[in-house]
Design an enzyme around this catalytic site. Sequence first.
Site, PDB file in Angstrom:
ATOM      1  N   HIS A  76     107.561 114.070  59.497  1.00  0.00           N
ATOM      2  CA  HIS A  76     107.723 112.205  60.153  1.00  0.00           C
ATOM      3  C   HIS A  76     106.875 111.155  59.927  1.00  0.00           C
ATOM      4  O   HIS A  76     106.041 111.617  60.956  1.00  0.00           O
ATOM      5  CB  HIS A  76     108.733 112.467  60.985  1.00  0.00           C
ATOM      6  CG  HIS A  76     110.079 113.042  60.659  1.00  0.00           C
ATOM      7  ND1 HIS A  76     111.888 112.335  61.502  1.00  0.00           N
ATOM      8  CD2 HIS A  76     110.863 113.748  59.691  1.00  0.00           C
ATOM      9  CE1 HIS A  76     112.940 113.098  61.296  1.00  0.00           C
ATOM     10  NE2 HIS A  76     112.021 113.790  60.055  1.00  0.00           N
ATOM     11  N   TYR A 205     116.835 105.581  67.197  1.00  0.00           N
ATOM     12  CA  TYR A 205     116.345 105.656  68.307  1.00  0.00           C
ATOM     13  C   TYR A 205     117.131 103.904  68.495  1.00  0.00           C
ATOM     14  O   TYR A 205     117.151 102.948  68.115  1.00  0.00           O
ATOM     15  CB  TYR A 205     115.545 105.503  69.181  1.00  0.00           C
ATOM     16  CG  TYR A 205     114.283 106.855  68.876  1.00  0.00           C
ATOM     17  CD1 TYR A 205     114.921 107.058  70.874  1.00  0.00           C
ATOM     18  CD2 TYR A 205     113.946 107.186  68.460  1.00  0.00           C
ATOM     19  CE1 TYR A 205     114.500 108.365  71.241  1.00  0.00           C
ATOM     20  CE2 TYR A 205     113.766 108.622  68.430  1.00  0.00           C
ATOM     21  CZ  TYR A 205     113.026 108.785  69.412  1.00  0.00           C
ATOM     22  OH  TYR A 205     112.792 109.870  69.950  1.00  0.00           O
ATOM     23  N   PRO A 297     114.479 113.504  77.343  1.00  0.00           N
ATOM     24  CA  PRO A 297     113.739 113.804  76.002  1.00  0.00           C
ATOM     25  C   PRO A 297     113.394 112.679  74.964  1.00  0.00           C
ATOM     26  O   PRO A 297     113.142 112.969  74.313  1.00  0.00           O
ATOM     27  CB  PRO A 297     115.286 114.902  76.185  1.00  0.00           C
ATOM     28  CG  PRO A 297     116.276 114.543  76.873  1.00  0.00           C
ATOM     29  CD  PRO A 297     115.405 114.151  77.500  1.00  0.00           C
ATOM     30  N   LYS A 301     108.925 114.964  74.025  1.00  0.00           N
ATOM     31  CA  LYS A 301     108.020 115.365  75.281  1.00  0.00           C
ATOM     32  C   LYS A 301     107.114 116.992  76.310  1.00  0.00           C
ATOM     33  O   LYS A 301     106.367 117.330  75.954  1.00  0.00           O
ATOM     34  CB  LYS A 301     106.552 115.215  75.702  1.00  0.00           C
ATOM     35  CG  LYS A 301     106.154 113.212  75.526  1.00  0.00           C
ATOM     36  CD  LYS A 301     104.842 113.697  74.879  1.00  0.00           C
ATOM     37  CE  LYS A 301     104.464 112.265  74.337  1.00  0.00           C
ATOM     38  NZ  LYS A 301     105.476 111.994  72.581  1.00  0.00           N
ATOM     39  N   TYR A 389     104.422 108.158  70.676  1.00  0.00           N
ATOM     40  CA  TYR A 389     105.108 109.088  70.400  1.00  0.00           C
ATOM     41  C   TYR A 389     104.377 110.563  69.962  1.00  0.00           C
ATOM     42  O   TYR A 389     104.810 111.310  70.104  1.00  0.00           O
ATOM     43  CB  TYR A 389     105.918 108.335  69.309  1.00  0.00           C
ATOM     44  CG  TYR A 389     107.167 109.172  69.280  1.00  0.00           C
ATOM     45  CD1 TYR A 389     108.574 108.906  69.893  1.00  0.00           C
ATOM     46  CD2 TYR A 389     107.085 110.547  68.028  1.00  0.00           C
ATOM     47  CE1 TYR A 389     109.089 109.753  69.590  1.00  0.00           C
ATOM     48  CE2 TYR A 389     108.564 110.994  67.681  1.00  0.00           C
ATOM     49  CZ  TYR A 389     109.592 110.547  68.715  1.00  0.00           C
ATOM     50  OH  TYR A 389     110.700 110.700  68.231  1.00  0.00           O
TER      51      TYR A 389
END
Length: 401
Positions: A76, A205, A297, A301, A389
Site C-alpha cells: 500500500h 479512515y 489499533p 503499530k 504511519y
Amino acid sequence: MTHPRHTQVAIVGAGPSGLLLARLLHRAGVDCVVLESRDRAYVEQRQRAGILEQSTVDTLREAGAADRLDREGIPHDGIELRFDGRRHRIDFPSLTGGRRVWVYAQTEVVKDLVALQLEDGPPLHFDAPVHAVEGADTDRPVVRYGHQGEERLLDCDYVIGCDGYHGVVRRAVPAGVMRVHERTYPYSWLGILADAPPVYDELIYAHSERGFALASMRSPHVSRLYLQVPNGEDPAAWPEEKIWDELDLRLGADAGWRLTRGPVTAKSVLPMRSSVTEPMRWGRVLLAGDAAHIVPPTGAKGLNLAASDVTVLAAALAAHYGDGDASLLDSYSDTCLRRVWRAEQFSYFMTSTLHTPTEHSSFDTRLQVAQLERIARSHHAAAELAENYTGVALQPFALQP
C-alpha cells in the site's frame, strides 16, 4: 520433540514477537526454546493486526520468513482520510522518500514462522503453559511449565516475556519495580471479517459525527472493517444488515458511495487502551511486544512495535553470546522505549482525532475537522502523518554473531 532442561534463552509465548525472536536467534547461533500455553490451531487463528511497516517486512526477509509475504502481501502506498463529506489521499512514497506498508495478516505471519520453526528451528512446544519464573534476579533463572501432563523445569540464562500483558513472565517481577502508564478510551471497535472484495484498494479512515469507521482488507476477496461502538457493546446487537448500513453511512464521502457487501464470517468487539511498562527489563527477565506495551489499533503499530523490540533484542543477545558485549542488552529497554513512546503518541493522535465520544461537543468535533483539514492542506502535516504511519527505519539485524 525433546524437552531440553537448559537453554540460553527461554521464550514464553508463540505470538509473532516470540516466534520472530526465536527465528532470529536460531539464525545467529543462539540456543532458545519457545513455550506456548495454547495449541497450534488457536495460535494460528488469532485475529490481530494486518499492516506491516517496511522495517517489519525487512526483518522478516532477513529471517527467511517472507517468501509467502512477498507473493501474497498487498503493498500500500497510502491511505485515504474521509471527513466532513470530503476525501483526501495521503501518498506515502512522495512524502517519505519511498516508504510504504504491506497488508498481510498477523495470522499469516504466525503461520509462516510456526512452519519454519517446526521445520528446522529450535524447540517449540504448544500446550505448554508456564506456571512460574523463578530466580529472575539470579544468573540462572528457572521456568516451570507443564506439558503432556508432566511438570517440567527449564533453566536458562535469560527469560523473554512474549506472552502478553496478562502473561506469567510479568508476574516474575516484584511489585513496584516496574511502572505502568495506562490510558483507557471511552469506546471500542466492532470488527468484522467479510467475504466481500474491498471497495477501495487502500485503507479508508473515516471521521463522522456518527463515530469512526475503518475499511481495510485481508486479501482481494476478504474485507476487514471496523466501527466505533460504546464500551461493553454486545456483538449480537449488530446483525449483518445493521453493520453494513452503518458502515455505508460513516464511510460514504458522497450519497452514491456504497461498500460491496458479503457474508460476515467473524465478528468481535475490541476494547481500546494504551499501556507502557517501564523499564522493559529486570534482572534476567526482558519483556517484548504486548507484554511491555499496548497501543490502540488506529495507528497500526502493535505488531510492528513487537517486531522492533525483538529485532533490537536479537541483536543484543547475538552480541552478548558472540563477543561478550553486553552493552546492547543493557540499553535494550531505553532503545525500545524511545520508539514505543513515539508510536504511543502517534496512535493517540490518530485515535483522538478520528473518534467521537458520546460526550463530544460540536466544538470538539470542529477541532477534529480543523486538524484533518490541516493534514489535507499542509505538506508538512501530511508528511508527519506518513512518516509515523510507515514507521521509523531500523538498521537491519546482523544475522552473523
